[in-house]
Each structure stands twice: as C-alpha cells, then as structure tokens.
Motif scaffolding. Sequence first.
Motif: not given
Length: 355
Positions: A146-153, A155-163, A335-346
């Motif tokens: 989380f220290d090397i990530l930038d921006g308010p992400v 909670e989302d990253v924590h959920k993915k790692l927990l899953l 070609w994009l992963r679905e997660e990449e597409a969601a990030h860029l689409r937003a």
Amino acid sequence: MTIFCSHCHRPLQAEMSFMPRRAKQAPSASRPFRSTKSASKARRDQINAELQALRSLLPISAQEKERLSYLHTMALVCLQLRGAQLFPPGLAPPAGPALGTELLSLLPGFLLVLSADSKLVYISENVAQVLGLSVVELLAQGDTVFDILDGPVGEDVHKKLLLAREEPGREVTFVSEMRTSKAFRLQHRGNRVVAVCGRFVALHWPPCPSTTAFLALCTPVVQSPTDGEAASQDNIFQSMHLLDMTFIDVTESVTYHLGYHREELVGQSWYSLLHPEDADLAAAQHRALALGAGAGAEPAAGTAVLRVLRKDCAWPWLRVWARRDGGCITCTCHWLREEEAAHLRARQPRAAAPP
C-alpha cells in the motif's frame, strides 16, 4: 535549639550534624548513571558499527552500498529477513525469487512477492525500467504494497488480496497507479498505471509449511501506441480503414486476438464488431476524427476503450488509438484485461457530439 532524645534525654545535635553531609553525598552516587557526551558518542559509534556490519552483508554491489542511507540500509535488511523467512537458504526451490538479469529482461514487467500481511518480500531489479525507481528507492516509500501505490485504492486492493488469501491458487488482478521518480512523472505527466496479477501460493518446505506468499507479475498499462514497451508487446494489432471505417487491411496478429483471418475482415465494417453498448462512444470518436482534420491540418487522433466481438462470440476489451491521415484511418488496438479496461474507462473522457 537543642533537641533531646525522649528515652535517654541526651542531646541529638551531634547525630543531626551528619544529616546534611549525607544529603550532599546522595547526588554524587547517581553520577555514574548520568548520560554524558562521551557516552552518547560511544552509543552512536556502536550503532554506526552495527549498521556498517549489516550493510556489508547485503547482496548488492559495493558502489550501491556506499550510497545507502541508514533508512535504506534498514529497509533492505528487513526485506532480506522477510525473504529469508519465506524462502530459507538451501530450502527454496530452483524457481525461487532469485532470477537472472537475462530472464528478467524478457518479462513485460517486474516481479513482486508479498507476505500474508501485505509486507514487501521481494521486488525484482527491473522495477527501475517500469517505475524509474530502484528497489532501494522504492523501499524508502514504506514496507507494504500500500505504501508504493498512489491514490485512494487501498480498500479495493485489500479486498482483492483478502480474496486471494482465502482461496490460495486463485488469480486476482488489480490496477493502480504506482509511485515513480520525479523524472518519470515529468516525462509522462503522471505516475505509472500498473496491472498487478498474482495469486497466493502455499510454501511446502519447512520451517513454516502453512505459510503462503503472494507471487505477482506487475505489467505497465500502456498509455500510447508510440511507447517503446507497447511496440514490442504481442497483445497489439493494427488495422487500416476507409473514412467510413470499412476494413481495407489488418495485421495477421488479429487472428490471435480476435480469431478472424485477414480475408474475413477486409471489406467489412468496423461497426459490425462493436459491442452495442459501445457503439455510441465509437461513433462519437469517429465523428471527432472525421471533423478534426481539415486541409493542411495536423492528422487527427483519438482514443477509446471498447469491446469487440471475437469469432468465438466473446467480448474482449481493446484500447483503440485511431489516427486519420488523409483519406484513411489507422487503428492500433491493444488487448486489455477487464480490470485494466475498468480503470481506463473510468478516466476516459466522452467525446462531445458535433453541433
């Protein structure tokens, strides 16, 4: 005034005369325990010697060791200790985290290993090619992912790692901006967007047979078709169209991505492949291209994140850079992963409709 003893009625002046002397001696007894300048210097020298000894054990070049601050030294030592705990020397398999420079240069990104509590355990040396920061400089940001990530992400990253931790072996992907060097931000007008794809793997060797580690590949999300990294990737194909977006040519790599052969697409309309929900966005970008390049003007260009129809009826995501030059429109499709597409689409601005 003379005070007499209540038992023998003898004067107590002689006994009391010793009391001030004892009070004066008390402070002198504590002097050996006081901190002095020489004692502080001795402690600093001892700490410096210990840090130098730790620095000498780090598996980096002598030139890099000379540039290490105390903070960087301790960060690297902690990283090595966490790595040694998960991958004990002599017990780790041959495909452990230690990889050669030649193999790392072939990867589309850098490798990342996290402990179960999201602590950084390993970062491959080629991270500098992606983020513009060395492993040492990246560790100065902190000791968790989380220290090397930038921006308010967070909670989302924590959920993915927990899953992923609850289901070892299940692959998860998250996309986030990562911290980069100042020079990189000035050159690219911001931090680097990185897709982290990995899974928790159970470590089956002692001393901790129940320990798991998150092994991930971090690949940069390309920002333009002219990126040096993008040009060498296999997940790109190009197509050429008339101004009405009819295919007149397409690279053979389209077969790998969409399943069609070149002959099946030439003469067909680009709109026949678009997802119905993305047709309006594609049409708006198309109009902007058609109206944006007048006589003597610079070639018009636009970017969109779209879904297109594969031959097997799937809907993969593509980031399409379209460029009009004269009477043709050239598209570079990534070609994009679905997660990449969601990030860029937003973050994708909607093209305004023409008046």
